[in-house]
Design an enzyme around this catalytic site. Structure first.
Site, PDB file in Angstrom:
ATOM      1  N   GLN A 120      47.066  26.835  18.215  1.00  0.00           N
ATOM      2  CA  GLN A 120      45.758  26.287  18.790  1.00  0.00           C
ATOM      3  C   GLN A 120      44.921  27.314  19.356  1.00  0.00           C
ATOM      4  O   GLN A 120      43.845  27.191  19.660  1.00  0.00           O
ATOM      5  CB  GLN A 120      46.452  25.294  19.761  1.00  0.00           C
ATOM      6  N   LYS A 135      49.410  22.483  23.319  1.00  0.00           N
ATOM      7  CA  LYS A 135      50.008  21.313  22.371  1.00  0.00           C
ATOM      8  C   LYS A 135      51.160  20.842  22.962  1.00  0.00           C
ATOM      9  O   LYS A 135      51.860  21.165  24.078  1.00  0.00           O
ATOM     10  CB  LYS A 135      50.653  22.096  21.221  1.00  0.00           C
ATOM     11  N   ASP A 175      47.136  13.674  17.880  1.00  0.00           N
ATOM     12  CA  ASP A 175      47.488  14.268  16.715  1.00  0.00           C
ATOM     13  C   ASP A 175      48.520  13.371  16.103  1.00  0.00           C
ATOM     14  O   ASP A 175      48.241  11.987  16.102  1.00  0.00           O
ATOM     15  CB  ASP A 175      48.500  15.398  17.034  1.00  0.00           C
TER      16      ASP A 175
END
Length: 454
Positions: A120, A135, A175
């Site tokens: 990320q 995350k 997600d």
């Protein structure tokens, strides 16, 4: 012809640093894989700019700024108590507040979240937007749970996580396993605990309370925009191309939608049970009804289209196609799959999921000179639109669908251009893995140097 001592020293030093990462982070293969790809593809940059090694940027960038692990107790509809484990890894804030999704899935563990958070950093850097990398998630499976059970889990999860969040600190999103329903429950609990309507603290919200147009479509649309730019380099377009898209969740559905809008035809999608093949092209309206409304499996497509084929536990990559887009999960496409795709004439592959192609598969594509779009570049549309949602929340405004989609398209074109230019500059034309890693790393590393040893 022998290599210079300086070259040998740099490559040896990178290997030593990587070995130390593996030693310090045992039993985390996904994290090791992600680190290895970045480290060894940026060697051309390190040769040209040894200051990154002198300033210990590799050692610093692989260590998260903060790692949070916590207990998530909740009660099911039968009154039984369950305990899951929650994670948030705030990896790097050199470019802006931490930004990255939350994943609820039984496969979630520390190594998976670390690999996703590490990726990320560079994905967010490539968007050229002011967001850092993070995350999070939990080893909770929303599948088969009632809305009430999911609400109670989300409330328990946010009861711990809220203290680490803030629109200028850490802004999570969705997600796998975390869609608009879960985001709503999470935001509601944050608001309840803090007594603040802080819209910019989480993205992926409903349009009624601060969400952004195109957020649902963003990752899939962005993937197709990126592939469209790759195809232009060989004077091709999506028009008339047959495509295979693994997965049938949010990313896959809107990948299918945008491909169809651009004149391509998606002939297969999948889930964890198998795949459906429809030579006439996937019926998108039916797929949306089955997956988004009724939350059913892809096999339920068949009663509506008798000509379609469902193959339980089948390998979707055995289907001949022009373009293959893995949009399901990490390491879903291996060396054998890659060889099969190449043999069947595939011209382009791009990663809609995070790291869905194994290193061996990527080597097959590179050897065959097949266009390949790495996830940290190709699937950046989701986080890009999340950042656009943050921008709208900060300005207390809302943009319409067409305006937001146009901004997303320009961002994805910019990502492609930066990857392409970096690849050319460092001697690897058309290698978008090298280009993405160099461009993504360089921007973060330069910011870290400017901010001192923190």
């Amino acid at each position: 012809m022998g290599r210079s001592l300086a070259t040998i020293d740099i490559e040896q030093r990178v290997q030593e640093i990587y070995n130390e990462v593996v030693r310090k982070n045992p039993a985390e293969p996904e994290f090791h894989q992600a680190v290895r790809e970045v480290f060894f593809s940026i060697i051309p940059l390190l040769k040209k700019n040894p200051i990154y090694l002198e300033e210990k940027l590799l050692e610093r960038i692989v260590e998260p700024e903060r790692q949070i692990v916590f207990r998530v107790p909740w009660v099911d509809d039968k009154g039984e108590i369950h305990v899951n484990r929650g994670f948030r890894i705030e990896f790097n804030s050199a470019l802006g507040p931490y930004k990255g999704g939350l994943r609820f899935h039984p496969s979630v563990n520390f190594g998976v979240i670390k690999f996703l958070g590490f990726e990320q950093i560079f994905k967010n850097s490539l968007t050229d937007l002011p967001i850092g990398g993070a995350k999070g998630g939990a080893d909770f499976d929303p599948k088969g749970k009632s809305d009430k059970e999911i609400m109670l889990f989300c409330q328990s999860f946010m009861t711990e996580l809220y203290r680490h969040l803030g629109e200028n600190t850490d802004v999570p999103a969705g997600d796998i396993g975390v869609g608009s329903r879960e985001i709503g429950y999470l935001f509601g609990q944050y608001k309840r605990i803090t007594n603040k309507f802080e819209a910019g603290v989480i993205t992926g919200k409903g349009l009624r309370y601060g969400g952004s147009a195109v957020r649902t479509e963003a990752t899939g649309y962005g993937l197709v925009f990126f592939v469209d730019e790759m195809l232009k380099t060989i004077n091709e377009t999506f028009e008339g191309k047959t495509c295979v898209v693994s997965g049938s969740g949010n990313v896959a559905i809107y990948t299918v939608e945008k491909i169809h809008q651009l004149g391509g035809k998606v002939i297969a999608v999948s889930d964890s049970d198998g795949y459906i093949y429809d030579k006439e092209g996937i019926d998108l309206d039916l797929l949306k009804q089955l997956k988004e409304v009724e939350r059913r499996r892809v096999k339920d497509y068949i009663p509506y289209h008798k000509h379609a084929i469902y193959k339980p536990n089948g390998n979707i990559w055995e289907i001949p196609c022009d373009i293959a887009l893995p949009c399901a999960t990490q390491n879903e496409l291996d060396e054998n799959d890659a060889e099969m795709l190449v043999k069947n004439g595939v011209i382009a592959i791009a990663e809609g999921a995070n790291m869905p192609c194994t290193p061996a598969a990527i080597r097959v594509f590179e050897k065959a000179k097949v266009l390949f779009g790495p996830g940290k570049a190709a699937n950046g549309g989701g986080v890009a639109t999340s950042a656009l949602e943050m921008e709208q929340n900060a300005g207390k405004t809302r943009w319409d669908f067409e305006y937001t989609e146009n901004k997303l398209k320009k961002i994805m074109q910019g990502i492609f251009r930066r990857c392409s230019q970096a690849a050319i500059e460092y001697g690897f034309p058309n290698n978008y893995i090298v280009g993405a890693n160099i461009e993504g790393f360089k921007k973060v590393a330069d910011a870290m140097i400017e901010q001192g040893i923190v």
